[in-house]
Design a protein around this motif. Structure first.
Motif, mmCIF file in Angstrom:
data_model
loop_
_atom_site.group_PDB
_atom_site.id
_atom_site.type_symbol
_atom_site.label_atom_id
_atom_site.label_comp_id
_atom_site.label_asym_id
_atom_site.label_seq_id
_atom_site.Cartn_x
_atom_site.Cartn_y
_atom_site.Cartn_z
ATOM 1 N N ASN A 48 -0.671 -0.282 3.231
ATOM 2 C CA ASN A 48 -0.355 -1.680 3.105
ATOM 3 C C ASN A 48 -0.183 -2.131 1.855
ATOM 4 O O ASN A 48 0.762 -3.048 1.739
ATOM 5 C CB ASN A 48 -1.654 -2.484 3.906
ATOM 6 N N PHE A 52 3.251 -4.647 1.061
ATOM 7 C CA PHE A 52 2.837 -5.761 0.547
ATOM 8 C C PHE A 52 3.379 -6.015 -1.072
ATOM 9 O O PHE A 52 4.071 -7.154 -0.997
ATOM 10 C CB PHE A 52 1.401 -6.397 0.291
ATOM 11 N N ALA A 57 4.454 -10.123 0.315
ATOM 12 C CA ALA A 57 3.720 -10.490 1.323
ATOM 13 C C ALA A 57 2.297 -10.879 0.575
ATOM 14 O O ALA A 57 1.959 -10.413 -0.466
ATOM 15 C CB ALA A 57 3.449 -9.519 2.403
#
Length: 57
Positions: A48, A52, A57
């Motif tokens: 993740n 990101f 994000a």
């Protein structure tokens, strides 16, 4: 230094070895779904974090 999006996707696919990968368009934007079994939760966070940072994000 930010990595290009394609390198992050390729790195993820090589390291996570998803059983299936689906790429699609939604509202004119590219999307992807990866099906994988990961037994170690700490690996999920590592995947993740790369996405990101590259995708903002």
């Amino acid at each position: 230094m930010l990595l290009p999006t394609s390198l992050v996707f390729n790195d993820f696919i090589a390291s996570a070895e998803p059983e299936s990968s689906y790429f699609f368009l939604e509202d004119g934007k590219r999307g992807a779904i990866f099906i994988l079994e990961e037994k170690r939760q700490d690996h999920l966070m590592a995947y993740n974090e790369k996405f990101f940072s590259v995708l903002g994000a």
